[in-house]
Design a protein around this motif. Structure first.
Motif, mmCIF file in Angstrom:
data_model
loop_
_atom_site.group_PDB
_atom_site.id
_atom_site.type_symbol
_atom_site.label_atom_id
_atom_site.label_comp_id
_atom_site.label_asym_id
_atom_site.label_seq_id
_atom_site.Cartn_x
_atom_site.Cartn_y
_atom_site.Cartn_z
ATOM 1 N N THR A 199 0.350 -1.245 0.134
ATOM 2 C CA THR A 199 0.255 -0.009 -0.182
ATOM 3 C C THR A 199 1.197 0.978 0.210
ATOM 4 O O THR A 199 0.402 2.538 -1.041
ATOM 5 N N LEU A 200 2.256 1.372 0.437
ATOM 6 C CA LEU A 200 3.036 2.460 1.108
ATOM 7 C C LEU A 200 3.396 2.624 -0.197
ATOM 8 O O LEU A 200 4.100 3.973 -0.888
ATOM 9 N N LYS A 201 3.545 1.333 -1.364
ATOM 10 C CA LYS A 201 4.661 1.812 -2.601
ATOM 11 C C LYS A 201 3.490 2.196 -3.292
ATOM 12 O O LYS A 201 4.423 2.988 -4.006
ATOM 13 N N GLN A 202 2.399 2.356 -3.431
ATOM 14 C CA GLN A 202 1.087 3.365 -4.249
ATOM 15 C C GLN A 202 1.042 4.555 -3.856
ATOM 16 O O GLN A 202 1.259 5.464 -4.051
ATOM 17 N N ASP A 203 1.369 4.728 -2.505
ATOM 18 C CA ASP A 203 0.566 6.304 -1.532
ATOM 19 C C ASP A 203 2.327 6.946 -1.420
ATOM 20 O O ASP A 203 1.957 8.195 -1.799
ATOM 21 N N LEU A 204 3.028 6.280 -1.176
ATOM 22 C CA LEU A 204 4.036 6.988 -1.137
ATOM 23 C C LEU A 204 4.972 6.834 -2.417
ATOM 24 O O LEU A 204 6.640 7.312 -2.459
ATOM 25 N N ALA A 205 4.694 6.671 -3.454
ATOM 26 C CA ALA A 205 5.895 6.066 -5.263
ATOM 27 C C ALA A 205 6.598 7.124 -5.580
ATOM 28 O O ALA A 205 7.814 6.995 -5.543
ATOM 29 N N LYS A 206 6.398 8.263 -4.482
ATOM 30 C CA LYS A 206 7.715 9.555 -5.505
ATOM 31 C C LYS A 206 8.575 9.444 -4.517
ATOM 32 O O LYS A 206 9.709 10.454 -4.198
ATOM 33 N N LYS A 207 8.159 9.406 -2.966
ATOM 34 C CA LYS A 207 9.370 8.976 -1.468
ATOM 35 C C LYS A 207 10.402 8.168 -1.688
ATOM 36 O O LYS A 207 10.270 6.878 -2.084
ATOM 37 N N THR A 208 11.117 8.900 -0.982
ATOM 38 C CA THR A 208 12.278 7.574 -1.299
ATOM 39 C C THR A 208 12.402 6.749 0.201
ATOM 40 O O THR A 208 11.687 7.109 1.502
ATOM 41 N N VAL A 209 12.338 5.319 0.528
ATOM 42 C CA VAL A 209 11.377 4.505 1.087
ATOM 43 C C VAL A 209 12.784 4.194 2.476
ATOM 44 O O VAL A 209 12.103 4.876 3.505
ATOM 45 N N PHE A 210 13.556 5.572 2.471
ATOM 46 C CA PHE A 210 15.268 5.600 3.133
ATOM 47 C C PHE A 210 14.216 6.517 3.870
ATOM 48 O O PHE A 210 14.732 6.640 4.893
ATOM 49 N N LYS A 211 13.556 7.748 4.215
ATOM 50 C CA LYS A 211 13.531 8.910 4.052
ATOM 51 C C LYS A 211 12.024 8.614 5.015
ATOM 52 O O LYS A 211 12.000 9.912 5.543
ATOM 53 N N SER A 212 11.098 7.347 5.087
ATOM 54 C CA SER A 212 10.130 7.439 4.367
ATOM 55 C C SER A 212 9.559 6.122 6.115
ATOM 56 O O SER A 212 9.279 5.381 5.707
ATOM 57 N N THR A 213 10.100 7.122 7.206
ATOM 58 C CA THR A 213 10.028 6.063 8.714
ATOM 59 C C THR A 213 8.610 5.472 8.908
ATOM 60 O O THR A 213 8.157 6.783 8.547
ATOM 61 N N GLN A 214 8.067 4.020 9.077
ATOM 62 C CA GLN A 214 7.010 3.418 9.180
ATOM 63 C C GLN A 214 6.805 2.680 10.683
ATOM 64 O O GLN A 214 7.923 2.782 11.338
ATOM 65 N N PHE A 215 6.326 3.238 10.547
ATOM 66 C CA PHE A 215 5.709 1.943 12.118
ATOM 67 C C PHE A 215 6.141 2.215 12.690
ATOM 68 O O PHE A 215 6.535 1.439 14.499
ATOM 69 N N GLU A 216 6.354 3.526 13.034
ATOM 70 C CA GLU A 216 6.484 4.557 14.319
ATOM 71 C C GLU A 216 7.874 3.937 14.700
ATOM 72 O O GLU A 216 8.481 3.759 16.424
ATOM 73 N N LEU A 217 8.654 3.368 13.871
ATOM 74 C CA LEU A 217 10.540 3.024 14.686
ATOM 75 C C LEU A 217 11.222 4.045 14.319
ATOM 76 O O LEU A 217 11.284 4.503 13.562
ATOM 77 N N PRO A 218 12.638 4.282 15.783
ATOM 78 C CA PRO A 218 13.105 5.268 15.485
ATOM 79 C C PRO A 218 13.794 5.143 14.343
ATOM 80 O O PRO A 218 13.857 4.361 13.531
ATOM 81 N N LYS A 219 14.066 6.103 13.754
ATOM 82 C CA LYS A 219 14.718 6.272 12.558
ATOM 83 C C LYS A 219 15.648 5.789 12.308
ATOM 84 O O LYS A 219 15.644 5.200 11.144
ATOM 85 N N ARG A 220 16.309 5.909 12.533
ATOM 86 C CA ARG A 220 17.983 4.987 12.187
ATOM 87 C C ARG A 220 18.077 4.034 12.549
ATOM 88 O O ARG A 220 18.235 3.184 11.449
#
Length: 402
Positions: free
Chosen positions: A274-295
Protein backbone atom coordinates in the motif's frame (compact mmCIF):
# COMPACT_ATOMS: atom_id res chain seq x y z
CA UNK A 1 30.51 -13.78 71.65
CA UNK A 2 26.93 -14.99 72.09
CA UNK A 3 23.80 -13.50 70.51
CA UNK A 4 20.23 -14.80 70.49
CA UNK A 5 19.96 -14.34 66.72
CA UNK A 6 22.73 -13.91 64.16
CA UNK A 7 22.09 -12.81 60.60
CA UNK A 8 24.83 -13.67 58.14
CA UNK A 9 24.81 -11.05 55.40
CA UNK A 10 24.42 -7.29 55.74
CA UNK A 11 22.40 -6.72 52.59
CA UNK A 12 18.76 -5.81 52.01
CA UNK A 13 17.31 -9.09 53.32
CA UNK A 14 19.68 -9.17 56.30
CA UNK A 15 18.87 -5.69 57.58
CA UNK A 16 15.15 -6.07 56.88
CA UNK A 17 15.03 -9.31 58.86
CA UNK A 18 17.14 -8.00 61.75
CA UNK A 19 14.98 -4.90 62.19
CA UNK A 20 11.74 -6.91 62.11
CA UNK A 21 13.04 -9.47 64.61
CA UNK A 22 14.21 -6.79 67.04
CA UNK A 23 10.97 -4.82 66.67
CA UNK A 24 8.73 -7.86 67.22
CA UNK A 25 10.76 -9.21 70.15
CA UNK A 26 12.88 -6.48 71.79
CA UNK A 27 14.24 -8.94 74.37
CA UNK A 28 16.30 -10.74 71.69
CA UNK A 29 19.91 -9.71 71.10
CA UNK A 30 20.28 -9.52 67.31
CA UNK A 31 23.52 -9.14 65.35
CA UNK A 32 24.44 -8.92 61.67
CA UNK A 33 27.73 -10.31 60.35
CA UNK A 34 28.79 -8.52 57.15
CA UNK A 35 31.92 -9.59 55.28
CA UNK A 36 32.52 -6.16 53.69
CA UNK A 37 33.60 -2.83 55.12
CA UNK A 38 30.07 -1.55 54.49
CA UNK A 39 26.72 -3.23 54.11
CA UNK A 40 23.84 -2.62 51.70
CA UNK A 41 26.15 -2.21 48.69
CA UNK A 42 23.62 -3.81 46.33
CA UNK A 43 20.92 -1.45 47.60
CA UNK A 44 23.30 1.43 46.84
CA UNK A 45 23.62 0.62 43.12
CA UNK A 46 20.10 -0.74 42.55
CA UNK A 47 18.01 1.08 39.98
CA UNK A 48 20.94 3.21 38.86
CA UNK A 49 21.48 4.50 42.41
CA UNK A 50 17.77 5.19 43.02
CA UNK A 51 16.90 1.76 44.55
CA UNK A 52 14.07 -0.04 42.80
CA UNK A 53 12.35 -1.06 46.07
CA UNK A 54 9.51 -3.13 44.61
CA UNK A 55 7.00 -3.30 41.73
CA UNK A 56 3.40 -2.10 41.66
CA UNK A 57 1.89 -5.55 41.25
CA UNK A 58 -0.66 -6.29 43.97
CA UNK A 59 -2.04 -9.71 42.99
CA UNK A 60 0.08 -12.66 44.22
CA UNK A 61 -0.83 -14.85 41.22
CA UNK A 62 0.40 -12.11 38.87
CA UNK A 63 3.46 -11.25 40.94
CA UNK A 64 4.84 -14.82 40.95
CA UNK A 65 4.97 -14.85 37.13
CA UNK A 66 8.06 -12.63 37.32
CA UNK A 67 10.13 -15.37 39.00
CA UNK A 68 11.74 -17.91 36.62
CA UNK A 69 12.82 -19.84 39.73
CA UNK A 70 10.60 -19.66 42.81
CA UNK A 71 7.24 -19.01 41.12
CA UNK A 72 5.40 -21.92 42.78
CA UNK A 73 7.08 -21.55 46.19
CA UNK A 74 6.43 -17.80 46.55
CA UNK A 75 2.65 -17.89 46.08
CA UNK A 76 1.96 -18.69 49.75
CA UNK A 77 4.54 -16.22 51.13
CA UNK A 78 3.18 -13.41 48.93
CA UNK A 79 -0.22 -13.92 50.53
CA UNK A 80 1.51 -13.22 53.88
CA UNK A 81 3.67 -10.24 52.91
CA UNK A 82 3.89 -8.55 49.52
CA UNK A 83 3.94 -5.24 47.70
CA UNK A 84 1.32 -3.37 49.74
CA UNK A 85 2.98 -4.49 52.97
CA UNK A 86 6.37 -3.32 51.68
CA UNK A 87 4.98 0.12 50.84
CA UNK A 88 3.35 0.39 54.28
CA UNK A 89 6.53 -0.78 56.06
CA UNK A 90 8.63 1.96 54.49
CA UNK A 91 5.95 4.65 54.83
CA UNK A 92 5.68 3.94 58.58
CA UNK A 93 9.39 4.74 58.77
CA UNK A 94 9.10 7.98 56.83
CA UNK A 95 10.09 6.66 53.40
CA UNK A 96 7.47 7.43 50.78
CA UNK A 97 7.56 5.44 47.54
CA UNK A 98 6.36 6.43 44.07
CA UNK A 99 5.22 4.37 41.08
CA UNK A 100 6.78 5.00 37.67
CA UNK A 101 5.01 4.42 34.34
CA UNK A 102 6.51 0.93 33.96
CA UNK A 103 5.37 -0.13 37.45
CA UNK A 104 8.76 0.13 39.17
CA UNK A 105 8.69 1.74 42.59
CA UNK A 106 11.37 4.06 43.98
CA UNK A 107 11.74 6.32 47.00
CA UNK A 108 10.33 9.78 46.24
CA UNK A 109 13.84 11.11 46.96
CA UNK A 110 15.17 9.18 43.92
CA UNK A 111 18.12 8.15 46.06
CA UNK A 112 19.07 4.70 47.35
CA UNK A 113 20.72 6.48 50.30
CA UNK A 114 17.19 7.12 51.65
CA UNK A 115 16.67 3.35 51.97
CA UNK A 116 20.15 2.80 53.42
CA UNK A 117 19.65 5.55 56.00
CA UNK A 118 16.27 4.07 56.93
CA UNK A 119 17.83 0.66 57.59
CA UNK A 120 20.80 2.04 59.52
CA UNK A 121 18.57 4.27 61.68
CA UNK A 122 16.12 1.43 62.42
CA UNK A 123 18.97 -0.97 63.24
CA UNK A 124 20.36 1.56 65.70
CA UNK A 125 16.91 2.26 67.14
CA UNK A 126 16.35 -1.44 67.88
CA UNK A 127 19.93 -2.01 69.05
CA UNK A 128 20.86 -4.39 66.24
CA UNK A 129 24.64 -4.77 66.29
CA UNK A 130 26.37 -4.80 62.91
CA UNK A 131 29.84 -6.34 62.67
CA UNK A 132 31.59 -5.27 59.47
CA UNK A 133 34.64 -7.02 57.95
CA UNK A 134 33.46 -10.29 59.52
CA UNK A 135 33.80 -12.91 56.81
CA UNK A 136 32.32 -16.28 57.89
CA UNK A 137 34.84 -19.12 57.73
CA UNK A 138 32.90 -21.99 59.32
CA UNK A 139 29.39 -22.74 60.54
CA UNK A 140 28.30 -25.73 62.61
CA UNK A 141 25.58 -26.72 65.03
CA UNK A 142 26.33 -28.42 68.36
CA UNK A 143 23.95 -29.01 71.25
CA UNK A 144 21.28 -26.76 69.70
CA UNK A 145 23.74 -23.87 69.36
CA UNK A 146 25.23 -22.57 66.14
CA UNK A 147 28.97 -21.85 66.24
CA UNK A 148 30.33 -19.37 63.72
CA UNK A 149 34.00 -18.69 63.08
CA UNK A 150 34.69 -15.39 61.33
CA UNK A 151 37.81 -13.58 60.16
CA UNK A 152 37.65 -11.46 63.33
CA UNK A 153 36.40 -13.79 66.05
CA UNK A 154 33.89 -16.47 67.00
CA UNK A 155 30.16 -16.21 67.68
CA UNK A 156 27.42 -18.50 68.95
CA UNK A 157 23.68 -18.27 68.61
CA UNK A 158 20.42 -20.20 69.05
CA UNK A 159 19.05 -19.03 65.70
CA UNK A 160 20.69 -18.16 62.39
CA UNK A 161 19.38 -16.47 59.27
CA UNK A 162 21.43 -16.69 56.07
CA UNK A 163 20.92 -13.63 53.88
CA UNK A 164 24.18 -13.50 51.95
CA UNK A 165 22.77 -13.50 48.43
CA UNK A 166 24.73 -15.45 45.83
CA UNK A 167 27.80 -16.35 47.86
CA UNK A 168 29.72 -19.51 46.79
CA UNK A 169 31.60 -19.73 50.13
CA UNK A 170 28.36 -19.74 52.13
CA UNK A 171 26.80 -22.23 49.71
CA UNK A 172 29.76 -24.53 50.37
CA UNK A 173 29.21 -24.26 54.15
CA UNK A 174 25.52 -25.07 53.63
CA UNK A 175 26.45 -28.09 51.53
CA UNK A 176 28.53 -29.29 54.49
CA UNK A 177 25.31 -29.00 56.55
CA UNK A 178 23.57 -31.42 54.10
CA UNK A 179 21.82 -28.82 51.95
CA UNK A 180 21.81 -29.16 48.16
CA UNK A 181 22.89 -26.18 46.05
CA UNK A 182 21.47 -25.71 42.56
CA UNK A 183 24.40 -24.86 40.28
CA UNK A 184 24.63 -21.05 40.01
CA UNK A 185 24.55 -19.38 36.58
CA UNK A 186 24.16 -15.68 35.70
CA UNK A 187 20.69 -14.24 35.25
CA UNK A 188 19.68 -10.73 34.12
CA UNK A 189 22.28 -9.92 31.48
CA UNK A 190 22.44 -8.16 28.13
CA UNK A 191 23.21 -9.83 24.80
CA UNK A 192 26.45 -9.25 22.91
CA UNK A 193 25.68 -8.89 19.18
CA UNK A 194 27.87 -7.67 16.34
CA UNK A 195 25.71 -6.78 13.35
CA UNK A 196 25.71 -3.99 10.77
CA UNK A 197 21.99 -3.42 11.38
CA UNK A 198 22.66 -2.15 14.90
CA UNK A 199 26.18 -0.81 14.44
CA UNK A 200 26.64 2.90 15.19
CA UNK A 201 23.14 3.41 16.62
CA UNK A 202 23.58 2.85 20.38
CA UNK A 203 20.84 4.43 22.46
CA UNK A 204 18.09 3.69 19.95
CA UNK A 205 14.98 2.19 21.59
CA UNK A 206 12.29 0.18 19.81
CA UNK A 207 9.31 0.64 22.14
CA UNK A 208 7.58 -2.71 21.76
CA UNK A 209 9.11 -5.74 20.07
CA UNK A 210 8.77 -9.50 20.26
CA UNK A 211 11.94 -11.59 20.66
CA UNK A 212 12.14 -15.36 20.14
CA UNK A 213 15.13 -17.60 20.80
CA UNK A 214 15.45 -19.99 17.87
CA UNK A 215 15.36 -23.75 18.62
CA UNK A 216 13.67 -23.09 22.00
CA UNK A 217 10.25 -22.11 23.37
CA UNK A 218 11.72 -18.95 24.91
CA UNK A 219 10.23 -15.61 23.92
CA UNK A 220 9.48 -12.19 25.41
CA UNK A 221 8.13 -8.80 24.47
CA UNK A 222 8.65 -5.19 25.49
CA UNK A 223 11.11 -2.37 24.87
CA UNK A 224 14.44 -3.12 23.16
CA UNK A 225 17.55 -0.95 23.62
CA UNK A 226 20.45 -1.04 21.16
CA UNK A 227 23.76 -0.65 22.98
CA UNK A 228 27.45 -0.34 22.05
CA UNK A 229 27.84 -4.09 22.54
CA UNK A 230 24.45 -5.43 21.44
CA UNK A 231 20.97 -5.34 22.96
CA UNK A 232 19.38 -4.68 26.35
CA UNK A 233 16.15 -3.38 27.99
CA UNK A 234 13.22 -5.41 29.42
CA UNK A 235 12.57 -7.64 26.38
CA UNK A 236 16.18 -8.91 26.52
CA UNK A 237 16.58 -8.96 30.32
CA UNK A 238 13.40 -10.98 30.77
CA UNK A 239 14.70 -13.53 28.24
CA UNK A 240 18.04 -13.69 30.04
CA UNK A 241 16.28 -14.53 33.33
CA UNK A 242 13.88 -17.16 32.01
CA UNK A 243 16.57 -18.61 29.71
CA UNK A 244 19.45 -18.45 32.21
CA UNK A 245 20.02 -22.22 32.38
CA UNK A 246 19.50 -22.77 28.64
CA UNK A 247 21.89 -19.96 27.65
CA UNK A 248 24.57 -21.23 30.06
CA UNK A 249 24.31 -24.66 28.39
CA UNK A 250 24.84 -23.00 25.00
CA UNK A 251 27.82 -20.99 26.27
CA UNK A 252 25.85 -17.84 25.43
CA UNK A 253 25.92 -18.52 21.69
CA UNK A 254 22.47 -18.68 20.07
CA UNK A 255 20.19 -16.93 17.59
CA UNK A 256 17.25 -14.63 18.26
CA UNK A 257 14.46 -13.55 15.91
CA UNK A 258 13.04 -10.06 16.43
CA UNK A 259 9.69 -8.78 15.28
CA UNK A 260 10.20 -5.01 15.51
CA UNK A 261 6.57 -4.13 14.72
CA UNK A 262 4.62 -7.09 16.23
CA UNK A 263 2.76 -7.74 12.97
CA UNK A 264 2.85 -10.89 10.86
CA UNK A 265 5.05 -11.02 7.77
CA UNK A 266 1.91 -11.07 5.59
CA UNK A 267 0.31 -8.06 7.33
CA UNK A 268 3.56 -6.13 7.01
CA UNK A 269 3.93 -7.02 3.32
CA UNK A 270 0.38 -5.84 2.61
CA UNK A 271 1.09 -2.53 4.34
CA UNK A 272 4.33 -2.09 2.38
CA UNK A 273 2.49 -2.73 -0.91
CA UNK A 274 0.00 0.00 0.00
CA UNK A 275 2.86 2.37 0.88
CA UNK A 276 4.45 1.60 -2.50
CA UNK A 277 1.34 3.12 -4.10
CA UNK A 278 0.71 5.96 -1.63
CA UNK A 279 4.32 7.16 -1.30
CA UNK A 280 5.41 6.33 -4.85
CA UNK A 281 7.64 9.38 -5.42
CA UNK A 282 9.24 9.43 -1.96
CA UNK A 283 12.38 7.53 -0.97
CA UNK A 284 11.94 4.53 1.32
CA UNK A 285 14.97 5.58 3.39
CA UNK A 286 13.38 8.88 4.43
CA UNK A 287 9.85 7.53 4.92
CA UNK A 288 10.05 6.01 8.42
CA UNK A 289 7.07 3.74 9.14
CA UNK A 290 5.49 1.69 11.97
CA UNK A 291 6.57 4.29 14.59
CA UNK A 292 10.09 2.90 14.50
CA UNK A 293 13.07 5.08 15.47
CA UNK A 294 14.39 6.78 12.34
CA UNK A 295 17.95 5.43 12.67
CA UNK A 296 16.71 1.86 13.09
CA UNK A 297 14.42 2.20 10.06
CA UNK A 298 17.39 3.42 8.00
CA UNK A 299 19.44 0.37 9.00
CA UNK A 300 16.66 -2.09 8.19
CA UNK A 301 15.97 -0.44 4.82
CA UNK A 302 19.65 -0.67 3.81
CA UNK A 303 19.73 -4.30 4.97
CA UNK A 304 16.88 -5.02 2.50
CA UNK A 305 19.10 -4.51 -0.58
CA UNK A 306 18.16 -0.88 -1.14
CA UNK A 307 20.15 2.33 -1.38
CA UNK A 308 19.31 5.70 0.14
CA UNK A 309 17.65 7.09 -2.99
CA UNK A 310 15.48 4.03 -3.74
CA UNK A 311 11.92 5.25 -4.29
CA UNK A 312 8.82 3.37 -3.13
CA UNK A 313 7.56 3.18 -6.72
CA UNK A 314 10.76 1.37 -7.80
CA UNK A 315 10.58 -1.42 -5.22
CA UNK A 316 10.46 -4.90 -6.70
CA UNK A 317 8.79 -7.95 -5.13
CA UNK A 318 12.03 -9.23 -3.56
CA UNK A 319 12.86 -5.86 -1.96
CA UNK A 320 9.37 -5.62 -0.46
CA UNK A 321 9.69 -9.14 0.95
CA UNK A 322 13.20 -8.39 2.26
CA UNK A 323 11.95 -5.30 4.11
CA UNK A 324 8.94 -7.18 5.53
CA UNK A 325 11.33 -9.89 6.70
CA UNK A 326 13.71 -7.39 8.36
CA UNK A 327 10.78 -5.79 10.16
CA UNK A 328 9.10 -8.98 11.38
CA UNK A 329 11.67 -11.82 11.27
CA UNK A 330 15.11 -10.26 11.74
CA UNK A 331 17.60 -12.87 12.90
CA UNK A 332 20.62 -11.87 15.02
CA UNK A 333 23.52 -13.97 16.28
CA UNK A 334 24.17 -13.62 20.02
CA UNK A 335 27.76 -14.26 21.04
CA UNK A 336 28.25 -13.71 24.75
CA UNK A 337 26.71 -11.60 27.50
CA UNK A 338 27.42 -8.45 29.48
CA UNK A 339 26.43 -7.42 33.01
CA UNK A 340 23.29 -5.32 33.28
CA UNK A 341 24.44 -2.02 34.83
CA UNK A 342 26.09 -2.89 38.17
CA UNK A 343 23.40 -5.28 39.31
CA UNK A 344 24.38 -8.94 39.71
CA UNK A 345 21.66 -11.56 39.83
CA UNK A 346 22.34 -15.28 39.89
CA UNK A 347 20.10 -18.25 39.19
CA UNK A 348 21.08 -20.91 41.71
CA UNK A 349 21.25 -21.45 45.45
CA UNK A 350 19.70 -23.58 48.17
CA UNK A 351 17.34 -26.19 46.72
CA UNK A 352 13.79 -24.95 47.31
CA UNK A 353 12.51 -28.41 48.24
CA UNK A 354 14.67 -28.21 51.36
CA UNK A 355 12.95 -25.09 52.75
CA UNK A 356 9.64 -24.67 54.59
CA UNK A 357 8.09 -21.65 52.87
CA UNK A 358 5.63 -21.03 55.70
CA UNK A 359 8.60 -20.00 57.88
CA UNK A 360 11.63 -19.91 55.52
CA UNK A 361 13.29 -22.41 57.86
CA UNK A 362 15.50 -25.28 56.74
CA UNK A 363 13.68 -28.61 56.64
CA UNK A 364 16.95 -30.28 57.69
CA UNK A 365 18.25 -28.05 60.46
CA UNK A 366 16.05 -26.53 63.13
CA UNK A 367 16.48 -22.76 63.69
CA UNK A 368 18.37 -22.23 60.42
CA UNK A 369 16.51 -19.75 58.20
CA UNK A 370 17.04 -18.25 54.75
CA UNK A 371 16.03 -15.05 52.94
CA UNK A 372 16.81 -13.53 49.56
CA UNK A 373 18.99 -14.84 46.75
CA UNK A 374 20.88 -17.38 48.88
CA UNK A 375 17.88 -19.51 47.87
CA UNK A 376 17.41 -20.70 44.29
CA UNK A 377 15.01 -17.83 43.60
CA UNK A 378 15.54 -15.03 41.11
CA UNK A 379 13.38 -12.62 39.17
CA UNK A 380 13.23 -10.41 36.13
CA UNK A 381 14.30 -6.78 36.48
CA UNK A 382 11.91 -4.23 37.96
CA UNK A 383 12.06 -4.52 41.77
CA UNK A 384 10.98 -8.17 41.96
CA UNK A 385 14.23 -9.49 43.46
CA UNK A 386 13.92 -6.99 46.30
CA UNK A 387 10.29 -7.97 46.89
CA UNK A 388 11.43 -11.59 47.29
CA UNK A 389 14.03 -10.38 49.82
CA UNK A 390 11.47 -8.36 51.84
CA UNK A 391 8.93 -11.19 51.86
CA UNK A 392 11.36 -13.93 52.88
CA UNK A 393 13.07 -11.74 55.48
CA UNK A 394 9.76 -10.67 57.03
CA UNK A 395 8.33 -14.20 57.30
CA UNK A 396 11.62 -15.59 58.64
CA UNK A 397 11.80 -12.72 61.16
CA UNK A 398 8.25 -13.42 62.36
CA UNK A 399 9.16 -17.10 62.87
CA UNK A 400 12.42 -16.26 64.65
CA UNK A 401 10.85 -13.63 66.93
CA UNK A 402 8.20 -15.99 68.31
Amino acid sequence: MHKDVIIIGGGAAGFFAAINIAEQNPSLKVAILERGAAGLTKVKVSGGGRCNVTHAEFIPQELIQNYPRGEKELLGPFHQFMTGDTIEWFEKRGVELKIEDDGRMFPVSNSSQTIIDCFLNEAEKYQVEVFYNHSVKSLEQKNELFHIETSQGNFSSEKILIATGSNPKIWKLLEDLRHTISQPVPSLFTFNIEDDRIKDIPGVVAKDVEVKVLETDLWSEGPLLITHWGMSAPSILKLSAFGALEFAKRDYKFQIEINFIKKSFEECLDTLKTLKQDLAKKTVFKSTQFELPKRLWHKLVLASNMVEDTRWADLNKLQLENLASQLTQAIFNVNGKSTFKEEFVTAGGVNLKEVNFKTFESKYIKNLFFAGEVLNIDAVTGGFNFQNAWTGAYIAAKSIAQ
